[in-house]
Design an enzyme around this catalytic site. Structure first.
Site, PDB file in Angstrom:
ATOM      1  N   GLU A  98      -4.318  16.377  -1.922  1.00 15.37           N
ATOM      2  CA  GLU A  98      -3.568  17.592  -2.248  1.00 15.37           C
ATOM      3  C   GLU A  98      -3.165  17.656  -3.715  1.00 15.37           C
ATOM      4  O   GLU A  98      -2.878  16.635  -4.344  1.00 15.37           O
ATOM      5  CB  GLU A  98      -2.295  17.665  -1.397  1.00 15.37           C
ATOM      6  CG  GLU A  98      -2.539  17.741   0.099  1.00 15.37           C
ATOM      7  CD  GLU A  98      -1.267  17.722   0.922  1.00 15.37           C
ATOM      8  OE1 GLU A  98      -1.369  17.838   2.155  1.00 15.37           O
ATOM      9  OE2 GLU A  98      -0.168  17.595   0.322  1.00 15.37           O
TER      10      GLU A  98
ATOM     11  N   TYR B 194       6.683  18.777   2.706  1.00 16.70           N
ATOM     12  CA  TYR B 194       5.239  18.883   2.468  1.00 16.70           C
ATOM     13  C   TYR B 194       4.397  18.402   3.651  1.00 16.70           C
ATOM     14  O   TYR B 194       3.190  18.273   3.529  1.00 16.70           O
ATOM     15  CB  TYR B 194       4.895  18.197   1.145  1.00 16.70           C
ATOM     16  CG  TYR B 194       5.446  19.025   0.004  1.00 16.70           C
ATOM     17  CD1 TYR B 194       4.661  19.950  -0.648  1.00 16.70           C
ATOM     18  CD2 TYR B 194       6.794  18.952  -0.342  1.00 16.70           C
ATOM     19  CE1 TYR B 194       5.182  20.773  -1.636  1.00 16.70           C
ATOM     20  CE2 TYR B 194       7.328  19.774  -1.323  1.00 16.70           C
ATOM     21  CZ  TYR B 194       6.514  20.684  -1.960  1.00 16.70           C
ATOM     22  OH  TYR B 194       7.051  21.514  -2.933  1.00 16.70           O
TER      23      TYR B 194
ATOM     24  N   ASP C 219       0.847  -1.187   0.000  1.00 17.38           N
ATOM     25  CA  ASP C 219       0.000   0.000   0.000  1.00 17.38           C
ATOM     26  C   ASP C 219       0.887   1.244   0.000  1.00 17.38           C
ATOM     27  O   ASP C 219       1.991   1.243   0.541  1.00 17.38           O
ATOM     28  CB  ASP C 219      -0.893  -0.031   1.250  1.00 17.38           C
ATOM     29  CG  ASP C 219      -2.129   0.832   1.136  1.00 17.38           C
ATOM     30  OD1 ASP C 219      -2.329   1.448   0.085  1.00 17.38           O
ATOM     31  OD2 ASP C 219      -2.909   0.863   2.109  1.00 17.38           O
ATOM     32  N   HIS C 220       0.396   2.306  -0.612  1.00 21.76           N
ATOM     33  CA  HIS C 220       1.069   3.605  -0.608  1.00 21.76           C
ATOM     34  C   HIS C 220       2.506   3.536  -1.122  1.00 21.76           C
ATOM     35  O   HIS C 220       3.430   4.073  -0.507  1.00 21.76           O
ATOM     36  CB  HIS C 220       1.083   4.211   0.800  1.00 21.76           C
ATOM     37  CG  HIS C 220      -0.247   4.706   1.267  1.00 21.76           C
ATOM     38  ND1 HIS C 220      -0.394   5.622   2.268  1.00 21.76           N
ATOM     39  CD2 HIS C 220      -1.503   4.401   0.877  1.00 21.76           C
ATOM     40  CE1 HIS C 220      -1.678   5.859   2.481  1.00 21.76           C
ATOM     41  NE2 HIS C 220      -2.377   5.117   1.640  1.00 21.76           N
TER      42      HIS C 220
ATOM     43  N   GLY D  91      -4.667  12.126   0.597  1.00 20.35           N
ATOM     44  CA  GLY D  91      -4.744  12.479   1.997  1.00 20.35           C
ATOM     45  C   GLY D  91      -5.348  11.344   2.800  1.00 20.35           C
ATOM     46  O   GLY D  91      -5.638  10.270   2.268  1.00 20.35           O
ATOM     47  N   PRO D  92      -5.536  11.564   4.120  1.00 18.33           N
ATOM     48  CA  PRO D  92      -6.260  10.565   4.907  1.00 18.33           C
ATOM     49  C   PRO D  92      -7.755  10.705   4.627  1.00 18.33           C
ATOM     50  O   PRO D  92      -8.154  10.716   3.465  1.00 18.33           O
ATOM     51  CB  PRO D  92      -5.859  10.917   6.346  1.00 18.33           C
ATOM     52  CG  PRO D  92      -5.517  12.376   6.307  1.00 18.33           C
ATOM     53  CD  PRO D  92      -5.011  12.656   4.921  1.00 18.33           C
TER      54      PRO D  92
END
Length: 449
Positions: free
Chosen positions: A269, A279, A159-160, A263-264
């Site tokens: 963004e 950031y 993930d991510h 974002g969460p």
């Protein structure tokens, strides 16, 4: 102060009922556009770009293939299969693609660069890393020949992982790396390294652990550019830091670099990326405004160990340290050009999260569609739309409202703009199957030329 829950980037796990209009986005009715399906049946098309041959060049994440597609007929050719790419989850596999500016210009620079996730564990367990590889196009066979690895053992996860790739006007590779979902859901006990910077010893040892949550700037041979920023006394591949999951990357006509970032539960963004800047993640989501987001550091839970906690609980356990956004500051912090969306603690999160889940972006600089010049086009995974954000004349600020186009029931992954500016190409994920799963779509402007 409400502590918002992290969301997982898959439609269906979180209801998205709050409308874009309620969140301040104007939905445009594109009467002068037609839509057609160029091709379908692809297994998660991820990157889409226009080659110098006028063809669409596409990476297919789960099938590990690089395709060349005729946008007029949909005729598809497989250029290469990245056999060592690993896919066993929703965010790994074959990801980014970039073509050298000298590609197909008889200069011996027919190079295609790709990023992908691979498994370094020879056993049954999976240990993911990211790799950057260069292929050379063989015009005689119409395929990409044997690849050359430029940078390996980059941090990755299920993930991510980021993975978006671009080439700058000064011929540097730009690669996004996410925070590996540290401090949330199944990774809630992992320390988030988005603010960590590599040391000289780590760089010398090619230990890239601290590259999590970064945007990298890389020479075309994989080495560190001599003009990269010196951060905490060390020059590395790191160009900017404090990122959560940047999945969109594009250069504007003036050479400005833009990135979209997940974002969460709030505050996706759109960022203007500058050398050496911070950031904010995980201390800041969106602006430093103390609206909804509070940084809850699950990995530092005490006295109750993190592993004993339920990450899906409605409230954050008292053992987890919490920090307001205004309790953190940094001299190099840069606020986003725009957030999607900043809401207060009164927002009804039970009706869905205030996010769009931005993925690919491109910068529209043509005059073919009236009023669209100097806009960032951004795909939305959760809101099934293309958002347009107008830039000012300098390209340094967003102006006017966010506008939504082409709303369907698709999970839009990436976007590319035809050379004449009249067609918007979009890749569509397979998961979950909706209107056009695994497809490449074309939205063509029918207005006067």
């Amino acid at each position: 102060m409400r502590v918002i829950a992290f969301w997982f980037c898959l439609v269906g796990l979180v209801p998205i009922q709050t409308s874009l209009r309620e969140l301040g986005v104007q939905t445009e009715t594109p009467e002068k556009f037609s839509m057609r399906v160029i091709t379908s049946g692809l297994w998660d098309p991820w990157e889409i770009l226009i080659g110098p041959d006028g063809r669409l060049w596409v990476t297919v994440r789960s099938a590990h293939t690089i395709l060349r597609i005729d946008p007029a007929t949909g005729t598809t050719t497989t250029l290469a299969t990245v056999t060592d790419a690993h896919h066993s989850d929703t965010q790994d596999g074959l990801l980014g693609l970039a073509l050298h500016p000298g590609f197909m210009r008889s200069r011996g620079l027919d190079f295609a660069y790709v990023s992908f996730i691979y498994d370094i564990d020879p056993g049954p367990a999976v240990s993911r890393r990211m790799k950057l590889r260069r292929y050379t196009f063989d015009a005689a066979t119409g395929t990409l020949g044997k690849g050359v690895d430029l940078l390996s053992d980059l941090p990755s996860s299920s993930d991510h992982s980021g993975g978006r790739l671009a080439i700058s006007p000064d011929l540097k590779l730009i690669l996004t790396l996410g925070d590996l979902a540290a401090n949330q859901l199944g990774h809630q006990c992992d320390l988030n390294h988005a603010q960590d910077l590599p040391t000289a010893d780590q760089v010398a040892a090619k230990n890239w652990t601290a590259y999590q949550g970064k945007i990298l700037r890389i020479n075309l041979d994989g080495s560190i550019p001599a003009d990269n920023p010196v951060l905490a006394g060390t020059r590395s591949h790191v160009f900017s830091y404090g990122h959560r999951n940047p999945q969109g990357l594009a250069f504007g006509p003036r050479g400005d670099l833009y990135a979209s970032e997940h974002g969460p539960s709030t505050d996706d963004e759109l960022n203007l990326i500058k050398s050496g800047k911070n950031y904010g993640w995980p201390h800041i989501a969106g602006d430093r405004d103390d609206r909804s987001y509070v940084y809850a550091n699950w990995s530092a839970s005490s006295p109750a160990p993190c592993a004993s906690l339920n990450p899906n609980s409605a409230s954050t356990p008292s053992s987890v340290p919490q920090q307001k956004e205004t309790d953190w500051s940094h001299p190099d912090f840069v606020a986003p050009l725009r957030t999607f969306f900043t809401v207060g603690p009164e927002y009804p999160f039970s009706q869905g999260n205030a996010v769009i889940a931005p993925s690919g972006i491109d910068v529209y600089s043509s005059t073919a569609i009236p009023g669209w010049a100097d806009s960032v086009l951004m795909t939305s995974l959760l809101r099934s739309t293309i958002l347009r954000v107008k830039l000012d004349q300098t390209g340094q600020a967003a102006v006017g409202p966010s506008l939504a186009y082409f709303q369907t029931q698709n999970r839009y992954r990436d976007v590319a703009i035809s050379p004449d500016g009249r067609t918007i190409y979009v890749s569509v994920d397979n998961y979950p199957p909706k209107d056009n799963p695994g497809s490449i779509l074309a939205f063509s402007y029918q207005g006067a030329k």
